[in-house]
Design a protein around this motif. Structure first.
Motif, PDB file in Angstrom:
ATOM      1  N   LEU A 110      13.237   3.531  -6.945  1.00  0.00           N
ATOM      2  CA  LEU A 110      11.808   3.779  -7.053  1.00  0.00           C
ATOM      3  C   LEU A 110      11.037   2.472  -7.019  1.00  0.00           C
ATOM      4  CD1 LEU A 110      11.838   6.303 -10.040  1.00  0.00           C
ATOM      5  CD2 LEU A 110      12.036   6.808  -7.609  1.00  0.00           C
ATOM      6  N   LEU A 111       9.887   2.505  -6.377  1.00  0.00           N
ATOM      7  CA  LEU A 111       8.966   1.377  -6.366  1.00  0.00           C
ATOM      8  C   LEU A 111       7.701   1.820  -7.087  1.00  0.00           C
ATOM      9  CD1 LEU A 111       7.969  -1.404  -5.342  1.00  0.00           C
ATOM     10  CD2 LEU A 111       7.112  -0.189  -3.317  1.00  0.00           C
ATOM     11  N   SER A 150       7.922   5.817  -3.694  1.00  0.00           N
ATOM     12  CA  SER A 150       6.930   4.857  -4.177  1.00  0.00           C
ATOM     13  C   SER A 150       5.955   5.592  -5.077  1.00  0.00           C
ATOM     14  CB  SER A 150       6.146   4.229  -3.022  1.00  0.00           C
ATOM     15  OG  SER A 150       6.959   3.375  -2.276  1.00  0.00           O
ATOM     16  N   ILE A 151       5.576   4.943  -6.161  1.00  0.00           N
ATOM     17  CA  ILE A 151       4.660   5.537  -7.134  1.00  0.00           C
ATOM     18  C   ILE A 151       3.475   4.609  -7.334  1.00  0.00           C
ATOM     19  CG2 ILE A 151       4.383   6.263  -9.537  1.00  0.00           C
ATOM     20  CD1 ILE A 151       7.432   6.803  -9.567  1.00  0.00           C
ATOM     21  N   PHE A 169       2.366  -1.604   0.227  1.00  0.00           N
ATOM     22  CA  PHE A 169       3.688  -1.577  -0.395  1.00  0.00           C
ATOM     23  C   PHE A 169       4.198  -0.141  -0.532  1.00  0.00           C
ATOM     24  CE2 PHE A 169       1.576  -5.300  -2.542  1.00  0.00           C
ATOM     25  CZ  PHE A 169       2.098  -6.246  -1.676  1.00  0.00           C
ATOM     26  N   LEU A 170       3.315   0.766  -0.875  1.00  0.00           N
ATOM     27  CA  LEU A 170       3.701   2.168  -1.062  1.00  0.00           C
ATOM     28  C   LEU A 170       4.318   2.760   0.202  1.00  0.00           C
ATOM     29  CD1 LEU A 170       0.568   3.465  -2.995  1.00  0.00           C
ATOM     30  CD2 LEU A 170       2.834   3.023  -3.967  1.00  0.00           C
ATOM     31  N   LYS A 171       3.822   2.360   1.351  1.00  0.00           N
ATOM     32  CA  LYS A 171       4.235   2.969   2.623  1.00  0.00           C
ATOM     33  C   LYS A 171       5.690   2.709   2.995  1.00  0.00           C
ATOM     34  CE  LYS A 171       2.968  -0.848   5.647  1.00  0.00           C
ATOM     35  NZ  LYS A 171       2.095  -1.307   6.710  1.00  0.00           N
ATOM     36  N   HIS A 172       6.380   1.835   2.252  1.00  0.00           N
ATOM     37  CA  HIS A 172       7.766   1.504   2.600  1.00  0.00           C
ATOM     38  C   HIS A 172       8.785   2.504   2.068  1.00  0.00           C
ATOM     39  CE1 HIS A 172       6.498  -2.070   4.546  1.00  0.00           C
ATOM     40  NE2 HIS A 172       6.001  -2.587   3.449  1.00  0.00           N
ATOM     41  N   ILE A 214       5.881   9.255  -1.179  1.00  0.00           N
ATOM     42  CA  ILE A 214       4.876   8.528  -1.956  1.00  0.00           C
ATOM     43  C   ILE A 214       4.251   9.468  -2.964  1.00  0.00           C
ATOM     44  CG2 ILE A 214       2.691   7.277  -1.867  1.00  0.00           C
ATOM     45  CD1 ILE A 214       3.448   6.466   1.025  1.00  0.00           C
ATOM     46  N   MET A 215       4.222   9.017  -4.216  1.00  0.00           N
ATOM     47  CA  MET A 215       3.562   9.760  -5.280  1.00  0.00           C
ATOM     48  C   MET A 215       2.294   8.989  -5.647  1.00  0.00           C
ATOM     49  SD  MET A 215       6.945  10.643  -7.538  1.00  0.00           S
ATOM     50  CE  MET A 215       6.125  11.758  -8.668  1.00  0.00           C
ATOM     51  N   ASN A 216       1.158   9.579  -5.333  1.00  0.00           N
ATOM     52  CA  ASN A 216      -0.131   8.935  -5.584  1.00  0.00           C
ATOM     53  C   ASN A 216      -1.129  10.036  -5.911  1.00  0.00           C
ATOM     54  OD1 ASN A 216      -2.411   7.375  -5.667  1.00  0.00           O
ATOM     55  ND2 ASN A 216      -2.253   6.628  -3.572  1.00  0.00           N
TER      56      ASN A 216
END
Length: 132
Positions: free
Chosen positions: A4-5, A80-81, A94-97, A101-103
């Motif tokens: 996780l990021l 990615s969070i 950074f999230l796009k990697h 994606i949790m946003n």
């Protein structure tokens, strides 16, 4: 176990509000890398619930590119969070990697407090506890 990021904004309070999420994710067996703006980041240094902490200086393009390269080619997150609503901000790079994606929000429209968003993220990833 997933990689996780978590991408965070700045401030001592924002860093502290993320620590229960980091604990919950570690309890679930996830490996978590945190990228955070530099203000207040000292609170997360040495946190046993994360595998790494990258200090981020928004607008430092060369350094941001290095961070992106590391995340994309070396860490390779599965999820990615956005610890705070970051849609439309520089944190999106950074999230796009990660393929997932949790946003939960947008900077322009805060609907929940950050602590509640973090609780929702933990629950969505399988945590069923309470903040104590």
């Amino acid at each position: 176990m997933s990689k996780l990021l978590i991408v965070k904004s700045y401030g001592l309070g924002n860093q502290l509000l993320c620590t229960p999420l980091l604990t919950a994710l570690k309890q679930l067996g996830h490996e978590t890398l945190v990228i955070s703006e530099y203000v207040g980041i000292e609170v997360l240094k040495g946190n046993a619930n994360i595998v790494g902490l990258i200090q981020w200086y928004p607008g430092a393009d060369d350094y941001e590119n290095q961070i992106s390269e590391y995340v994309k080619h070396r860490f390779r997150p599965e999820i990615s969070i956005a610890s705070v609503p970051v849609h439309g901000s520089s944190a999106d790079q950074f999230l796009k990697h990660a393929p997932n994606i949790m946003n939960y929000g947008r900077v322009e429209k805060w609907e929940k407090h950050e602590a509640d968003m973090n609780l929702d993220y933990a629950r969505e990833l399988g945590w069923d506890g309470d903040w104590l």
